[in-house]
Design a protein around this motif. Structure first.
Motif, mmCIF file in Angstrom:
data_model
loop_
_atom_site.group_PDB
_atom_site.id
_atom_site.type_symbol
_atom_site.label_atom_id
_atom_site.label_comp_id
_atom_site.label_asym_id
_atom_site.label_seq_id
_atom_site.Cartn_x
_atom_site.Cartn_y
_atom_site.Cartn_z
ATOM 1 N N HIS A 143 -12.112 -4.528 20.713
ATOM 2 C CA HIS A 143 -11.194 -4.978 19.668
ATOM 3 C C HIS A 143 -11.499 -6.407 19.236
ATOM 4 O O HIS A 143 -11.370 -6.759 18.055
ATOM 5 C CB HIS A 143 -9.753 -4.855 20.153
ATOM 6 C CG HIS A 143 -9.403 -5.795 21.264
ATOM 7 N ND1 HIS A 143 -9.948 -5.685 22.528
ATOM 8 C CD2 HIS A 143 -8.573 -6.877 21.306
ATOM 9 C CE1 HIS A 143 -9.478 -6.641 23.296
ATOM 10 N NE2 HIS A 143 -8.644 -7.382 22.590
ATOM 11 N N LEU A 144 -11.929 -7.264 20.192
ATOM 12 C CA LEU A 144 -12.284 -8.640 19.839
ATOM 13 C C LEU A 144 -13.544 -8.686 18.987
ATOM 14 O O LEU A 144 -13.638 -9.475 18.036
ATOM 15 C CB LEU A 144 -12.477 -9.471 21.113
ATOM 16 C CG LEU A 144 -11.233 -9.694 21.982
ATOM 17 C CD1 LEU A 144 -11.590 -10.465 23.239
ATOM 18 C CD2 LEU A 144 -10.147 -10.416 21.202
ATOM 19 N N LEU A 145 -14.505 -7.827 19.316
ATOM 20 C CA LEU A 145 -15.735 -7.778 18.523
ATOM 21 C C LEU A 145 -15.445 -7.355 17.088
ATOM 22 O O LEU A 145 -15.979 -7.951 16.132
ATOM 23 C CB LEU A 145 -16.730 -6.814 19.166
ATOM 24 C CG LEU A 145 -18.034 -6.619 18.392
ATOM 25 C CD1 LEU A 145 -19.024 -7.723 18.724
ATOM 26 C CD2 LEU A 145 -18.660 -5.259 18.668
ATOM 27 N N PHE A 201 -17.154 4.483 16.117
ATOM 28 C CA PHE A 201 -17.129 3.381 15.149
ATOM 29 C C PHE A 201 -18.493 3.230 14.466
ATOM 30 O O PHE A 201 -18.561 3.055 13.238
ATOM 31 C CB PHE A 201 -16.744 2.085 15.865
ATOM 32 C CG PHE A 201 -16.958 0.850 15.031
ATOM 33 C CD1 PHE A 201 -16.080 0.515 14.016
ATOM 34 C CD2 PHE A 201 -18.056 0.028 15.257
ATOM 35 C CE1 PHE A 201 -16.276 -0.623 13.251
ATOM 36 C CE2 PHE A 201 -18.267 -1.105 14.497
ATOM 37 C CZ PHE A 201 -17.366 -1.437 13.495
ATOM 38 N N LEU A 202 -19.562 3.282 15.247
ATOM 39 C CA LEU A 202 -20.890 3.137 14.656
ATOM 40 C C LEU A 202 -21.217 4.307 13.732
ATOM 41 O O LEU A 202 -21.857 4.121 12.685
ATOM 42 C CB LEU A 202 -21.946 3.034 15.766
ATOM 43 C CG LEU A 202 -21.931 1.753 16.604
ATOM 44 C CD1 LEU A 202 -23.003 1.816 17.693
ATOM 45 C CD2 LEU A 202 -22.143 0.526 15.731
ATOM 46 N N GLN A 260 -6.680 1.082 12.993
ATOM 47 C CA GLN A 260 -7.137 2.116 13.910
ATOM 48 C C GLN A 260 -7.717 1.512 15.191
ATOM 49 O O GLN A 260 -7.487 2.033 16.285
ATOM 50 C CB GLN A 260 -8.196 2.985 13.226
ATOM 51 C CG GLN A 260 -8.694 4.130 14.101
ATOM 52 C CD GLN A 260 -9.621 5.075 13.352
ATOM 53 O OE1 GLN A 260 -9.753 4.987 12.139
ATOM 54 N NE2 GLN A 260 -10.251 5.980 14.075
ATOM 55 N N ILE A 261 -8.464 0.404 15.058
ATOM 56 C CA ILE A 261 -9.053 -0.239 16.227
ATOM 57 C C ILE A 261 -7.962 -0.777 17.147
ATOM 58 O O ILE A 261 -8.007 -0.597 18.373
ATOM 59 C CB ILE A 261 -10.008 -1.366 15.793
ATOM 60 C CG1 ILE A 261 -11.180 -0.800 14.978
ATOM 61 C CG2 ILE A 261 -10.531 -2.119 17.016
ATOM 62 C CD1 ILE A 261 -12.009 0.208 15.710
ATOM 63 N N THR A 273 -4.540 -0.341 21.974
ATOM 64 C CA THR A 273 -3.204 -0.169 22.538
ATOM 65 C C THR A 273 -3.122 1.086 23.399
ATOM 66 O O THR A 273 -2.543 1.078 24.492
ATOM 67 C CB THR A 273 -2.158 -0.103 21.408
ATOM 68 O OG1 THR A 273 -2.234 -1.279 20.617
ATOM 69 C CG2 THR A 273 -0.761 0.042 21.979
ATOM 70 N N THR A 274 -3.731 2.160 22.935
ATOM 71 C CA THR A 274 -3.722 3.409 23.687
ATOM 72 C C THR A 274 -4.464 3.269 25.011
ATOM 73 O O THR A 274 -3.978 3.702 26.069
ATOM 74 C CB THR A 274 -4.354 4.531 22.857
ATOM 75 O OG1 THR A 274 -3.646 4.669 21.621
ATOM 76 C CG2 THR A 274 -4.312 5.847 23.607
#
Length: 582
Positions: free
Chosen positions: A98-100, A167-168, A191-192, A197-198
């Motif tokens: 998520h940070l990326l 994602f890719l 979505q990310i 969170t999930t």
């Protein structure tokens, strides 16, 4: 019908497990032949030797049983080690995913070349395995002349993380269709974050399940240890050997649960430790650590010196108000000064958390004001620093002063994050700084960063609740298990004294009925103190792992848990003596 479906499901699970294990061997960096020859075969040989040793030794089953278990553990570790490595790689990809994406979105909104976005992320060592994947994508484009969408599609087939692979894949399709990188990433933010969170919530749920399993196993091992202490009264076996064997199993169980909890805990570091930017906080923490270690070393010297007659004073002189110093106190008193660094670190950690809570409001206000006034950060902070941002206000004032003194903005922000000592503040501040330097919209950057950080802070509240329940559980287990240990020990001790009195005044050989002569009570009590201290240490490490805070938090819980065990054991011996002594 139901039985056949269950059998088919079991066969499918076994097949998937075998396929996953084979795939992990295929992705190893070590050649397969070398791994089989130097690691797998020796571990299998060790397991065979452990089985042979267990069969040949002339000892009770309780003592022989842990030997092949140790060999089986070593062989299983060697067999599944590639799978563990692949799981660790997957975990590293998911931890900072998520940070990326947030960082990538910040860079993409600056309208720089999209390949430069990937090159910039590839140079960020903080992202670890994710940075390596960015580097591999840039290599495919720069060295092998592949298009960016083909490179993303190719790496999507190789990465072990389903979320990153998906994602890719979507990124490759979107770029191939002609959509801009920033539009795609902004649309992906929700979505990310939802995926993060999930994953975070599922990790906390797994910890709840592990907590119940841990409670059941520790209670079982506690009963086993009590039986190992009491049953030799009737059987006449060597209690020292049986107690030692159960203690070894106890240590294995606790260590296994600690490693399991460590692997399940969500990755969310709290502290930031810069080496090149010193901070007054670091000086306070170092002083507290030096004082705690120094006092503990002095108490240990006095305790051991008094026991062996080396020092003029001993623990009996320090605890002069006690008629006799209980044995557990010889273990818990020397470590007591480690409360000092534990408390100091905890106080500083609470300040770090308070700064984290205020940072989203600050960065959103900063971005909105910069966007509205079209001015520099220093000019905006002149008025913004007058607002109350709680513990973060002082750091904002220092940032304004450094910028006003014409210190280079990058260095000023680095000192700001070093003083805050927060991992999230450092990460998101770096994103904001880079985004502003590359011409990004400050309002958009502030809102994007604040939204992402607020999601993380909400998840931390759930983690705090899980930590609170874990602390209560471990403190309760420590008291209950110690109570059970010393009840059994003191009952045996009283029976031994009774048998001596009965033998002195009767022709009946009481030792033929009650085998108290095989007991070395001081040695068994010493072994129980060892398991109490070891359990306190592992319990403190578990709390720190679930909490996600500084490692020094371990000292605080270790000392408190040790004192709970020591006081409970001493009180239990006194209580049993009052009820059973004749």
């Amino acid at each position: 019908m139901a039985q056949s479906e269950a059998e088919n499901g079991l066969d499918l699970t076994i097949t998937e497990t075998v396929q996953g294990l084979v795939e992990s061997y295929r992705q190893m960096t070590i050649p397969l032949e070398r791994y089989l020859l130097f690691i797998l075969l020796p571990s299998a040989g060790f397991f065979v030797l452990s089985v042979v040793a267990a069969l040949l030794l002339d000892q009770p089953l309780m003592i022989r049983l842990p030997i092949p278990l140790l060999g089986f553990l070593a062989m299983s570790a060697a067999l599944f080690y590639p799978k563990i490595l692949l799981s660790q790689r997957k975990r590293e990809l998911n931890n900072r995913f998520h940070l990326l994406i947030t960082h990538m979105t910040v860079l993409a909104t600056t309208k720089i070349d999209r390949m430069e976005v990937f090159r910039t992320l590839a140079r960020e060592e903080e992202y670890g395995e994710l940075a390596m994947e960015m580097h591999r994508i840039t290599q495919l484009v720069d060295t092998w002349n592949q298009s960016l969408d083909d490179a993303c599609r190719r790496r999507a087939k190789e990465v072990p993380s389903d979320a990153f692979s998906d994602f890719l894949d979507r990124l490759a399709y979107t770029l191939g269709a002609g959509q801009s990188l920033d539009d795609y990433l902004i649309s992906e933010q929700a979505q990310i974050i939802q995926h993060y969170t999930t994953v975070y919530s599922s990790s906390l749920d797994s910890l709840e399940v592990m907590k119940d399993l841990y409670l059941s196993m520790i209670l079982s091992m506690t009963f086993a240890l009590v039986f190992a202490v009491v049953l030799p009264v009737l059987t006449g076996t060597n209690p020292t050997m049986t107690v030692s064997a159960v203690i070894v199993m106890y240590i294995f169980v606790q260590s296994g649960f600690y490693l399991a909890i460590r692997s399940m805990a969500p990755y969310d570091p709290l502290w930031f430790h810069p080496e090149e930017y010193p901070s007054p906080i670091e000086e306070r923490l170092d002083k507290a650590m030096y004082v705690g270690v120094g006092l503990s070393a002095a108490l240990l010297f006095v305790t051991l010196g008094g026991m062996f007659g080396v020092t003029p004073i001993g623990l009996n002189d320090l605890l002069f108000f006690l008629d006799e110093v209980p044995l557990p106190f010889y273990a818990v008193v020397p470590i007591t000064p480690m409360l000092i660094p534990g408390i100091v670190f905890r106080q500083e950690e609470q300040r770090v958390k308070a700064r984290d809570d205020e940072f989203p409001s600050f960065i959103r206000a900063l971005g909105a004001t910069e966007g509205a006034k079209q001015s520099t950060t220093g000019m905006v902070l002149r008025t913004l620093r007058k607002k109350d941002f709680g513990p973060l206000t002082e750091n904002i004032n220092d940032l304004y002063k450094r910028l006003n003194m014409r210190i280079e903005p990058t260095a000023a922000w680095r000192y700001f994050t070093a003083d805050c000592r927060s991992y999230l503040i450092q990460t998101f501040s770096e994103m904001y700084l880079i985004g502003r330097e590359m011409g990004g919209s400050p309002k958009q950057l502030g809102e994007l960063i604040a939204a992402n950080m607020n999601e993380v802070l909400q998840l931390r509240q759930k983690r705090k609740q899980a930590t609170t329940t874990m602390v209560g559980l471990l403190y309760g287990i420590t008291a209950a298990s110690t109570f059970a240990f010393f009840i059994g020990l003191q009952v045996v001790n009283i029976l031994a004294q009774m048998s001596l009195d009965l033998n002195a005044g009767s022709r009946l050989d009481v030792n033929s009925l009650i085998n108290t002569g095989v007991y070395d009570i001081p040695l068994i009590e010493f072994l129980l103190v060892i398991i109490i201290m070891f359990s306190a240490m592992l319990s403190a490490l578990m709390i720190r792992t679930v909490d996600g805070g500084h490692k020094a938090n371990t000292y605080l819980h270790f000392v408190v848990l040790s004192w709970i065990g020591g006081v409970t054991g001493t009180f239990t011996k006194w209580l049993v003596t009052q009820f059973l002594a004749i």
